[in-house]
Each structure stands twice: as C-alpha cells, then as structure tokens.
Design a protein around this motif. Structure first.
Motif, PDB file in Angstrom:
ATOM      1  N   PHE A 344      -3.082  11.100  -1.372  1.00  0.00           N
ATOM      2  CA  PHE A 344      -2.116  10.507  -2.282  1.00  0.00           C
ATOM      3  C   PHE A 344      -1.364   9.350  -1.635  1.00  0.00           C
ATOM      4  CE2 PHE A 344      -3.020  14.427  -4.529  1.00  0.00           C
ATOM      5  CZ  PHE A 344      -3.261  13.889  -5.781  1.00  0.00           C
ATOM      6  N   VAL A 345      -1.224   9.391  -0.330  1.00  0.00           N
ATOM      7  CA  VAL A 345      -0.630   8.258   0.377  1.00  0.00           C
ATOM      8  C   VAL A 345      -1.492   7.019   0.144  1.00  0.00           C
ATOM      9  CG1 VAL A 345      -0.274   7.257   2.657  1.00  0.00           C
ATOM     10  CG2 VAL A 345       0.588   9.545   2.163  1.00  0.00           C
ATOM     11  N   VAL A 346      -2.800   7.164   0.397  1.00  0.00           N
ATOM     12  CA  VAL A 346      -3.691   6.016   0.239  1.00  0.00           C
ATOM     13  C   VAL A 346      -3.739   5.579  -1.227  1.00  0.00           C
ATOM     14  CG1 VAL A 346      -6.026   5.160   0.532  1.00  0.00           C
ATOM     15  CG2 VAL A 346      -5.055   6.707   2.234  1.00  0.00           C
ATOM     16  N   ALA A 347      -3.812   6.563  -2.132  1.00  0.00           N
ATOM     17  CA  ALA A 347      -3.881   6.234  -3.556  1.00  0.00           C
ATOM     18  C   ALA A 347      -2.664   5.422  -3.980  1.00  0.00           C
ATOM     19  CB  ALA A 347      -3.986   7.511  -4.383  1.00  0.00           C
ATOM     20  N   GLU A 348      -1.479   5.901  -3.580  1.00  0.00           N
ATOM     21  CA  GLU A 348      -0.252   5.224  -3.997  1.00  0.00           C
ATOM     22  C   GLU A 348      -0.145   3.841  -3.353  1.00  0.00           C
ATOM     23  OE1 GLU A 348       1.709   6.595  -6.373  1.00  0.00           O
ATOM     24  OE2 GLU A 348       2.535   4.562  -6.309  1.00  0.00           O
ATOM     25  N   ALA A 349      -0.504   3.781  -2.069  1.00  0.00           N
ATOM     26  CA  ALA A 349      -0.419   2.495  -1.378  1.00  0.00           C
ATOM     27  C   ALA A 349      -1.374   1.478  -2.008  1.00  0.00           C
ATOM     28  CB  ALA A 349      -0.726   2.673   0.102  1.00  0.00           C
ATOM     29  N   LEU A 350      -2.576   1.928  -2.362  1.00  0.00           N
ATOM     30  CA  LEU A 350      -3.543   1.003  -2.971  1.00  0.00           C
ATOM     31  C   LEU A 350      -3.110   0.607  -4.379  1.00  0.00           C
ATOM     32  CD1 LEU A 350      -7.054   2.257  -1.787  1.00  0.00           C
ATOM     33  CD2 LEU A 350      -5.725   0.310  -0.974  1.00  0.00           C
ATOM     34  N   THR A 351      -2.504   1.550  -5.104  1.00  0.00           N
ATOM     35  CA  THR A 351      -1.972   1.203  -6.425  1.00  0.00           C
ATOM     36  C   THR A 351      -0.938   0.093  -6.273  1.00  0.00           C
ATOM     37  OG1 THR A 351      -2.236   3.492  -7.078  1.00  0.00           O
ATOM     38  CG2 THR A 351      -0.862   2.132  -8.486  1.00  0.00           C
ATOM     39  N   ASN A 352      -0.092   0.247  -5.266  1.00  0.00           N
ATOM     40  CA  ASN A 352       0.915  -0.764  -4.988  1.00  0.00           C
ATOM     41  C   ASN A 352       0.286  -2.113  -4.649  1.00  0.00           C
ATOM     42  OD1 ASN A 352       3.481   0.429  -5.245  1.00  0.00           O
ATOM     43  ND2 ASN A 352       4.092  -0.663  -3.380  1.00  0.00           N
ATOM     44  N   VAL A 353      -0.748  -2.042  -3.824  1.00  0.00           N
ATOM     45  CA  VAL A 353      -1.456  -3.265  -3.441  1.00  0.00           C
ATOM     46  C   VAL A 353      -1.989  -3.954  -4.697  1.00  0.00           C
ATOM     47  CG1 VAL A 353      -3.514  -4.165  -2.297  1.00  0.00           C
ATOM     48  CG2 VAL A 353      -2.087  -2.484  -1.126  1.00  0.00           C
ATOM     49  N   ALA A 354      -2.628  -3.167  -5.563  1.00  0.00           N
ATOM     50  CA  ALA A 354      -3.267  -3.738  -6.741  1.00  0.00           C
ATOM     51  C   ALA A 354      -2.231  -4.272  -7.731  1.00  0.00           C
ATOM     52  CB  ALA A 354      -4.144  -2.692  -7.405  1.00  0.00           C
ATOM     53  N   LYS A 355      -1.106  -3.564  -7.859  1.00  0.00           N
ATOM     54  CA  LYS A 355      -0.145  -3.904  -8.912  1.00  0.00           C
ATOM     55  C   LYS A 355       0.818  -5.009  -8.492  1.00  0.00           C
ATOM     56  CE  LYS A 355       0.580   0.201 -11.777  1.00  0.00           C
ATOM     57  NZ  LYS A 355       1.458   1.376 -11.830  1.00  0.00           N
ATOM     58  N   HIS A 356       1.349  -4.886  -7.274  1.00  0.00           N
ATOM     59  CA  HIS A 356       2.501  -5.729  -6.933  1.00  0.00           C
ATOM     60  C   HIS A 356       2.264  -6.762  -5.838  1.00  0.00           C
ATOM     61  CE1 HIS A 356       4.583  -2.884  -9.411  1.00  0.00           C
ATOM     62  NE2 HIS A 356       4.334  -1.885  -8.585  1.00  0.00           N
ATOM     63  N   SER A 357       1.237  -6.553  -5.003  1.00  0.00           N
ATOM     64  CA  SER A 357       1.221  -7.356  -3.773  1.00  0.00           C
ATOM     65  C   SER A 357       0.614  -8.745  -3.935  1.00  0.00           C
ATOM     66  CB  SER A 357       0.436  -6.609  -2.702  1.00  0.00           C
ATOM     67  OG  SER A 357      -0.942  -6.690  -2.992  1.00  0.00           O
ATOM     68  N   HIS A 358      -0.216  -8.936  -4.966  1.00  0.00           N
ATOM     69  CA  HIS A 358      -1.022 -10.159  -5.099  1.00  0.00           C
ATOM     70  C   HIS A 358      -1.886 -10.370  -3.863  1.00  0.00           C
ATOM     71  CE1 HIS A 358       1.536 -10.890  -8.511  1.00  0.00           C
ATOM     72  NE2 HIS A 358       2.601 -10.867  -7.726  1.00  0.00           N
TER      73      HIS A 358
END
Lengths: 427, 215
Positions: A344-358
C-alpha cells in the motif's frame, strides 16, 4: 472504653495475625527444606560439572529457583495477603546448548536460589521471635488464672521467711504480670505484622519483578497484542477479499455471461427494444465487474498473497500511467502484514506520482537490509508533496506507524520527490 | 471440439459448459479443483483445457500451476487460463513455455460470448489469446520503450491486437480496415522494432511477445 478495647484487641480477633504467625513459623520449616535442597543441588551440579551431567543438573537447579520463587510468592499471597508481581516466563529458544546458556543466565532463577539459602537463617529468626513473643505474652497474661486453676504449690522458705504462694506479695506479682501480659497482647499483632513486613520485603527484593522488568514485560505484551491486531486486520482483509471473490464476483460474471448469451440470441430477432435493453444490462454488468475488481484489488490484491511483494508491485507498476522502473532485491517472502503495508505504500506513492507530480518517470526500490524492508519511490516531478491531514500520504504514515515503520518524505518545491519507508520485518 | 474445464465455482462451471454447448462444443469433464487435472486430461485427451487460476485446496494459484504443469507434461494440449485478475507475472510464467495453444483471459471475458468462444477456438487451433489487459501491462513493463514510442497510435493498436493473438483478418475486422492496410501496418511495425518478418501468424505473435517482454 469499648472503642478503645476494640482498637487495641480487635486485631487478635481478625485472622491476619494468626496467618502471619503461621507464616513466620513455617518460614523455618520452609527454610530448612529449601536450604537443604538448594545446597544439595548446587554442590551436586558443581561436583558433576566435570562429567556432562552437571550442566543439565545446574540448569534444572536454576529453573528450580524459579519454581521456588513462584511457590513462595503464592505462600506470601495466601498467608500475608501481598501479591508480588511475577517475572516474565523464561524465554528460551535455539539449540540445547543455547537454551542451557539462557537458563544459566536467568536472574530470577538465581535469585530464587539465593532466597532459598537466606530462608534458613531468616526462618530461625522468625520462628524464634514468634515463639518467644507468643509464649511470653500468653503465659504472662494467663499467670493469675493459674493460681486458681492449679493446686497451690507448697510453701517455701527464703532467707528464713516462709512464703505461701497465692498470698501477698506473690499473688500481687502474678496479677501485675497478668496486667503486663494483657497490655503486651495488644502489642503482639503489631510486632508480628512488623516481622511479616520484613518477610515480605525479603521476598519482594528477591522474588518479585522490579519496576523495570514489569515495564519491559508490559512492553512486550503490548508488542505482541499490537502485532496480533495488525495481523488480524490483515487476515480479515484477506478473508473479505476471498469472500468477494467466491461470492459476488463469480455471480456477477455469471450474470454478465447469461446476459451475453441472451444478447446473442436476440441478435437474430428484430425486437430492437429488447436488444437495446439487454445490451444495456450486459454493459452495466461488465462495468460492475470492473468496478468490483478494482475495489477488491484495493482491499487486498490476490497476487500479493500468491506471489509476494515483488510480483504485486510489478503489477502496480504495469498499471501506472507514468513509466516506472523497479529495482527489487527480496530473497525471501516477508511477513504478510509487512507485505501488505509495503504494497500500500508503493500503491499510494505511485498514485501520488500519477496524480500530482507531473513526473515523466519514477523509480521504485525494494531492498531488505538487516531485517528491515526499505522502500523508496523516486519521481522526477514538481515536488511539493506533503503528508497534510486527510491526504493519501498521511494515511500512509499512520499505516506505516502501525507496523512500527518510519516514513520520510523529501519533496522540495521543484522536485524531485523521494518517499522512503523503513519497515521492520524480523522473523 | 471436446473440452475439459477446471473451475471451482459451480455457477460458472455450469454456465461455461452451457455457453460452449450453445456453440456446439462438448465439455467432456468439469472438475472442481486442479489436483486431478493432469490425470483427467490424460484420460480424455481433449482439444482444449480451460482452467481457473484460483481453486481449492489453497485458493491461490493452483490453477495456474496446474496449467504450467500441463504445458510441461503435455505441450500439445492447448490451455486457456481464466482469472479474476490478470497479472503480468502469471502471464510471463505461462508464456515462458511458448505461445502455441495458450490463452490467458480475464474471467469476465466470458460475458462477451462470441469473442470468448472465438478465443477458445483460436487457442485450440494452436493460436494465442491474451487479455488486452495483460498486453497493456506487458507494454507498460516493456524495457524497450523507445522503439515502441516510435510507433504511430494506429500501429500500437495493431501491435496490441497482434499480441492478444488475433489473426490479421481478425485485426482488420476489429479495426474496421482492409486486410491490406493491416499487412502494411504490420510490416512497418516489424521494420521499426527490427524484428525478422515472418509469414506465419503464430510466430509473429511469439516475436511480438518476446520483444515486448524484453527477453
């Protein structure tokens, strides 16, 4: 007057002083027994140390020290009414030799033996004191009665004077002794209690767990219960996933399949309205399957249970719209709760990458070092990620804390962002 | 054709049996778990085996293990694996033994009845049927992104359908273009990816998958 009597002589009517007296008398018997046993066992084991039998004998003796401790704590609790905190049970594991070393280093065991040795001199003191206190007090208090109950002794001469027992001044003397005895009788329970308190202090100093030990014990209890609750919530999630898989998901697939068959049948007819309705229902059923699948994957992905973290993270990466590289070095399967948290750490971090990081690319690194799983998610995006309340990263922090892990987020404005997590995964 | 099914959900086992019967195929054995699959297949010699990934006794991936075992012991038996989830890792394990007569589809694809039966027939004929989702995962995981990036959107579409195991004709139908146009796309893809051209469809699928999986 009655109140005063009750205050002074009340303790005699209560059981405590009797129990304490029995305890103090028994100390000698216990002391003789323990002293003999401990000395015998110790000298036997030391004497036999040259042969190999000495070692197990010494181990048995030390373990016996613990038994002495628990029996004596029980005796103190039963007769003196003081519950002494017990030691944590002896932790031994590994091979025979390791176990022997652990047992021989066991402080509570050795303290139990020391108590057994000390009990003999202490028992002599308590026994003597108790016997003397009671016999002197009782005989003095009852002295006047003896004059009436027994035949008077014959008269005797002293320095030419003939004394008749029962007459003045001996009668007066015995009356005085009786009075003193009665006064002493009021003091006896307090004295006995004082000796008993010393007894408790001795037992407490040698047989009870001290504050630090108790704290240590509490901490390990809490650790166990926390682990159990983390594990039980993880297994609950797996169970829910199983139930959904076996139940709702299969039924939905079956429903969609039947609608699919109906749709094929209707293709040959010219009932346009029916065709349209069935096609709609078919699409909705398929959509429901997709939604339920995503939901269930969010609860607990099956591939995590089947193939472990590496495979499950690969699947996450395959679904991430941003290209992600995976560096994974995990030679063994980790405990389920650690795997689930890491996932879930990786899932959440990747979601963040995809959604907010550009970000244009990201990197996930999984390594196990010294019984710790290190997870790092790098991205080359715009930075500024925080774990503000309510955000996904905040939930992550709580989740990581649940398994005693640590989460760090480095995300300066302008990037890059590095989310790193450390999870203990000792076996 | 004659088919053996291993699927633990009674509902789906019977549903799929009914569906296949509708299209004139015979289910000769329907098993509730994977343990006896090899023996049953050896006995019936079916034209196709359909296996669910998750089955008793452990409810993890014994279906997949059984399929891999089957492909090792009896490479000539076509196997179609169904699963509630498709995972790139499972696909890699399954395809490691070759792409002849093998399929890996999301279970819900049975809802699109005609396509499902087509895929089953394709696998039985020695072809490949990979779920679009698997293919897109393989593409996403591909370590050779740059040449893939040089493909036009249409070429990527064609490549994806090829990887799913569709024949040129089926690709043309799906994209509603002529077979000639598909041929042109394919030769362009093979040139861009520097793959050896082949007339044989199966071998082309294999080449594409090898390429994408980065072997």
């Amino acid at each position: 007057m009655a109140a005063l009597l009750k205050k002074w002589y009340g303790p005699l009517a209560r059981g405590r002083v009797w129990k304490e007296s029995v305890h103090l008398l028994a100390d000698l018997v216990v002391g003789i027994g323990l002293f003999t046993a401990v000395v015998t066992m110790l000298s036997l084991s030391v004497g036999l140390m040259v042969t190999l039998i000495g070692v197990p004998l010494l181990v048995a003796t030390v373990v016996g020290g613990r038994v002495i401790g628990s029996v004596e704590r029980a005796r103190v609790a039963a007769l003196l009414g003081v519950a002494l905190p017990a030691h944590a049970p002896l932790q031994w594991h590994g091979g025979l030799w390791q176990r022997a070393k652990q047992a021989l280093a066991d402080r509570p065991g050795w303290r139990g033996l020391a108590y057994g040795l000390l009990m003999l001199p202490w028992g002599v003191i308590t026994f003597t004191a108790t016997v003397v206190i009671w016999s002197v007090t009782l005989s003095m208090a009852t002295l006047p009665l003896w004059g009436w109950l027994a035949d008077p002794p014959p008269a005797f001469d002293l320095d030419g004077v003939t004394y008749e027992p029962g007459e003045w001044p001996l009668g007066l003397l015995s009356l005085g002794a009786g009075l003193v005895g009665l006064l002493l009788l009021a003091v006896v329970p307090r004295v006995i209690h004082g000796i008993a308190a010393a007894d408790v202090a001795l037992a407490r100093s040698l047989l009870a767990a001290n504050a630090e030990e108790q704290l240590q014990q509490r901490v390990s209890e809490l650790e166990v219960s926390r682990e159990a609750s983390v594990e039980s919530s993880a297994s609950e999630l797996r169970r829910i996933e199983r139930d959904l898989h076996d139940g709702a998901q299969q039924r939905l697939v079956s429903l969609a399949m039947n609608l699919g068959m109906a749709k094929e049948r209707l293709a040959d007819t010219d009932d346009e309205r029916a065709k349209e309705m069935v096609a709609l229902a078919h699409d909705e059923a398929k959509q429901a399957i997709v939604e339920l699948r995503d939901l269930v994957r969010g609860i607990h992905p099956a591939v995590l249970t089947d193939r472990g973290l590496d495979a499950a993270v690969s699947a996450l990466i395959a679904r991430c719209p941003v290209p992600v590289e995976l560096h994974s070095d995990l030679p063994r399967r980790l405990p389920p709760a650690v795997e689930a948290t890491a996932y879930f750490v990786v899932a959440e971090a990747l979601t963040n990458v995809a959604k907010h990081s550009h970000a244009r690319s990201a990197l996930v690194r999984l390594v196990e070092v010294d019984d710790h799983l290190l997870i790092e998610v790098h991205d080359d995006g715009g930075g500024g990620a925080t774990d503000a309340a309510g955000g996904g990263l905040r939930g992550l922090r709580d989740r990581v804390a649940g398994v005693e892990g640590r989460l760090r987020i480095a995300s300066p404005p302008g990037g890059p962002t590095v989310v790193s997590v450390e999870l203990p995964c000792g076996s | 054709m004659r088919i053996v099914i291993a699927e633990d959900s009674v509902l789906l086992r019977e549903g799929i049996t009914r569906l296949l019967a509708e299209y004139g195929h015979e289910v000769v054995a329907a098993e509730g778990d994977a343990t006896r699959l090899l023996a049953v297949v050896t006995y019936h010699q079916p034209d196709l085996v359909i296996v669910d990934v998750r089955m008793p006794p452990t409810h993890t991936d014994e279906g997949l293990r059984a399929a891999v075992e089957l492909r090792t012991q009896r490479p000539a038996t076509p196997v179609l694996v169904l699963s509630q989830y498709v995972e790139e890792r499972y696909a890699t394990e399954l395809l490691a033994l070759g792409t002849v007569g093998v399929g890996y589809l999301l279970k819900e694809r049975v809802a699109d009845v005609r396509e499902f039966v087509e895929a089953a027939c394709r696998v039985a004929d020695g072809g490949t049927a990979l779920d679009p989702e698997v293919v897109s995962q393989l593409f996403a995981r591909s370590r050779r992104r740059d040449p893939l990036a040089s493909l036009t959107p249409r070429e990527r579409e064609v490549l994806s359908l090829m990887a799913q195991g569709l024949s040129n004709l089926a690709v043309a139908e799906r994209l509603v273009v002529s077979a000639g146009a598909v041929e042109k796309h394919i030769s362009s893809i093979f040139t861009k990816l520097d793959l050896a051209p082949s007339e044989h469809e199966h071998r082309r699928v294999l080449a594409v998958l090898r390429y994408v999986a980065g072997e």
